[in-house]
Design a protein around this motif. Structure first.
Motif, short mmCIF file in Angstrom:
data_model
loop_
_atom_site.label_atom_id
_atom_site.label_comp_id
_atom_site.label_asym_id
_atom_site.label_seq_id
_atom_site.Cartn_x
_atom_site.Cartn_y
_atom_site.Cartn_z
N ARG A 90 4.63 0.50 2.22
CA ARG A 90 4.33 0.59 3.64
C ARG A 90 3.07 -0.18 4.01
NH1 ARG A 90 4.09 6.54 5.94
NH2 ARG A 90 6.09 6.40 4.88
N VAL A 148 2.79 -3.53 6.55
CA VAL A 148 1.95 -3.56 7.75
C VAL A 148 0.84 -4.61 7.60
CG1 VAL A 148 0.42 -2.20 9.22
CG2 VAL A 148 2.52 -1.19 8.34
N TYR A 184 6.17 3.72 10.79
CA TYR A 184 6.88 2.86 9.84
C TYR A 184 8.26 3.39 9.47
CZ TYR A 184 7.90 0.10 5.71
OH TYR A 184 8.50 -0.73 4.80
N ALA A 198 10.77 1.96 11.71
CA ALA A 198 10.67 0.52 11.99
C ALA A 198 11.98 -0.20 11.78
CB ALA A 198 9.57 -0.11 11.12
#
Length: 631
Positions: free
Chosen positions: A9, A13, A53, A56
């Motif tokens: 994650r 990002v 997330y 996403a």
């Protein structure tokens, strides 16, 4: 986009930060009307992207997921609208729009999201998105009659979008904001991880429910079926576990996690392995092609790490070609005098860049060219060209959506020829380049020889010279857009009073380099000195690997911690078990030097790139390529 596990994650990002931070910052400044408010909104948007997330993947692309987080963050700011700082005059008219119209228009203009993307991001029908776009444009230009029929491509929307882009065209993300975003995102990740540990694993609840259901079904089936003969119930408990494609277990004892394994029928050719670059999703193999009849080119092939377990030859695919054009003199390209003296290859996100040094045998001149290759489309082109001072040198490196270039001049008016190091000669030989290319300067490219067969002395450093090189400021370029010719924009210049960097590598916190060109080694010191030049111009020193003439690499772990890696000849060296691999964290000069870890077996080939390592091992008569991420 595909759903990724939680351990990736922060990496994902971080890639979004590099790819979308400029557009998010420009959006935020226009939305809030001030740079102060824009910085706050930008930081909160990326922290929010980390929190969101898990959903996403519903937005089908990284860009949509990021801008959906930005739109959600704007809604959180609506009660504070107008209280985020003094509104700049050039942006004041945008503030007249209602927040929902303002966000929609800026997503379209600055975020480059079309109606279909906006419909998915905002969960609105397409006709509503179009109607609100027209309403926003009409509010900004009330004297212009809105078009009838509502088509997305009408002139008013295009004109408004171009006007908004022009207002923020020169607005770059400040370096201090990059640092602030990274720190807040990292702290948010730690907060989420702490909360997850406090709640306990989510799968535990699911496991209990599934166990109860499975037990009930098993009891029902057992009651209905007849007993099975004892001979039919025998289980072969000696069957070994099946790994990726049935390949042997990778070698262990380094702080890395295996991402992919590929079976090899034989050792790949040396020129395929000489300039390897690795991203989070693929491993890239550039090859220099030269012919007497055509200008040279760099052919790029790759293997996707998601195809782990497959034969290497089956997974290898073409990613693009970079045609190389000799420097232009007096408006004419003359390829007869210019020869390639050195080259290197880097990958970051959707971009690959090749830095090529040309030498003119007649005039003793050198030119460094930087070519961009946009990987999603395969388009390439010359992005930057830098003249090297006569008798001087240059270094170039790319990473984290930045390209850095530094040139050096000699402190004497008399140019001193720089003899090729054995490392550069090896890199040229394995890549098919000219072995005797002439030129007054040479590029200490960041991994030109590092990906060659390990153990070659020199480690990609600038050639030894008699006259001292004086380093000029380091130029930093940011990567933007999708067009190679316009992809590099100069963002800053960092003073370099220490001299010319050797073997630079670009990391999130700055440029790490393994020495200073022409600097004498410290007497009686067993270890090298490595340096980190951060984006604010501060220089930090580290105690590097042993000063033993072996091949060295710099890599970064998941927590932005720096490591050095070294290959040394194996005591019982064979062709397929030639090198031992050592790895240790970089230590500050005030701290103790940590002991090095050693891979628990010898390898036939090894390289390291950014946050990844790769090697070729032979286990039980089976040859395989292993790709791992540093933890």
């Amino acid at each position: 986009m595909k759903r990724k596990p939680r351990m990736d994650r922060l990496d994902v990002v971080s890639r979004w930060m590099e790819a979308f931070a400029p557009a998010v910052y420009q959006f935020a400044c226009l939305y809030t009307g001030s740079r102060v408010g824009g910085e706050d909104l930008t930081v909160r948007a990326f922290a929010n992207a980390l929190r969101r997330y898990d959903i996403a993947h519903l937005f089908l692309s990284d860009a949509n997921a990021m801008f959906a987080s930005l739109a959600a963050t704007c809604k959180e700011l609506e009660p504070l609208d107008g209280a985020v700082g003094a509104v700049q005059d050039a942006w004041g008219d945008v503030q007249r729009l209602r927040p929902e119209l303002r966000a929609l228009l800026l997503l379209y203009a600055i975020g480059r999201r079309d109606v279909a993307d906006l419909s998915r991001i905002l969960l609105l029908p397409g006709r509503v998105v179009l109607a609100r776009l027209h309403a926003a444009c009409a509010a900004l230009h009330p004297h212009v009659e809105p078009p009838r029929g509502g088509v997305e491509s009408d002139g008013l929307i295009r004109a408004v979008s171009e006007d908004l882009l022009a207002r923020v065209s020169g607005l770059d993300v400040p370096e201090e904001l990059w640092v602030r975003i990274r720190k807040v995102v990292w702290a948010t990740d730690r907060e989420l991880e702490a909360g997850r540990r406090h709640r306990g694993p989510r799968w535990l609840v699911y496991a209990v429910v599934c166990t109860v259901l499975f037990g009930a079904v098993a009891v029902d089936i057992g009651a209905r079926e007849s007993p099975v003969a004892g001979a039919q119930m025998a289980v072969n408990r000696n069957t070994p576990p099946v790994l990726a494609g049935g390949l042997p277990d990778p070698l262990q004892n380094l702080p890395v996690v295996t991402q992919a394994q590929f079976s090899l029928s034989q050792m790949p050719p040396s020129d395929l392995l000489s300039h390897v670059a690795i991203s989070d999703t693929a491993m890239y193999f550039p090859q220099l092609r030269q012919s007497v009849n055509t200008w040279p080119s760099i052919d790029v092939s790759s293997v996707q790490l998601g195809r782990t377990g497959q034969p290497f030859d089956a997974a290898l695919a073409t990613s693009g070609t970079i045609p190389l054009v000799p420097p232009i003199e007096n408006g004419v390209t003359s390829g007869d005098n210019w020869k390639i003296a050195d080259w290197d290859f880097d990958v970051s996100g959707d971009w690959a860049y090749a830095s090529v040094t040309w030498g003119d045998g007649n005039s003793n001149r050198s030119v460094v060219q930087v070519y961009g290759l946009y990987l999603p489309t395969g388009k390439s082109g010359l992005a930057l060209s830098v003249d090297v001072p006569q008798g001087g040198a240059a270094v170039a490196a790319m990473g984290r959506n930045r390209v850095v270039i530094q040139t050096g001049v000699r402190n004497s008016t008399k140019a001193v020829a720089a003899p090729s190091t054995s490392a550069n000669a090896a890199a040229q030989g394995t890549s098919g380049g000219p072995s005797g290319a002439a030129g007054g300067g040479d590029i200490a490219a960041n991994r030109a020889s590092s990906n060659a067969v390990p153990g070659a002395p020199g480690g990609g450093a600038t050639a030894s010279v008699q006259a001292k090189l004086v380093g000029l400021p380091v130029n930093v370029y940011r990567v933007y857009g999708t067009q190679p010719l316009q992809s590099l924009v100069k963002s800053s210049q960092i003073g370099a009073p220490f001299g010319l960097m050797e073997d630079p590598t670009v990391f999130p916190d700055g440029v790490l380099f393994t020495g200073i060109s022409g600097a004498a080694s410290l007497p009686l010191e067993p270890n090298t000195e490595w340096y980190l030049l951060n984006w604010n111009g501060d220089l930090s020193k580290f105690t590097g690997p042993p000063d033993d003439g072996q091949q060295h690499w710099a890599v970064m772990g998941a927590a932005n911690d720096l490591w050095w890696v070294e290959t040394t000849p194996s005591p019982s060296a064979t062709r397929l078990q030639a090198w031992q691999v050592l790895m240790a964290p970089l230590a500050t000069q005030s701290g103790s030097t940590p002991a090095a870890l050693s891979l628990d077996g010898s390898v036939a080939w090894f390289t390291a790139y950014q946050s990844h390592v790769a090697w070729i091992q032979s286990t039980g008569g089976r040859l395989e390529l292993v790709v791992s991420a540093v933890q």
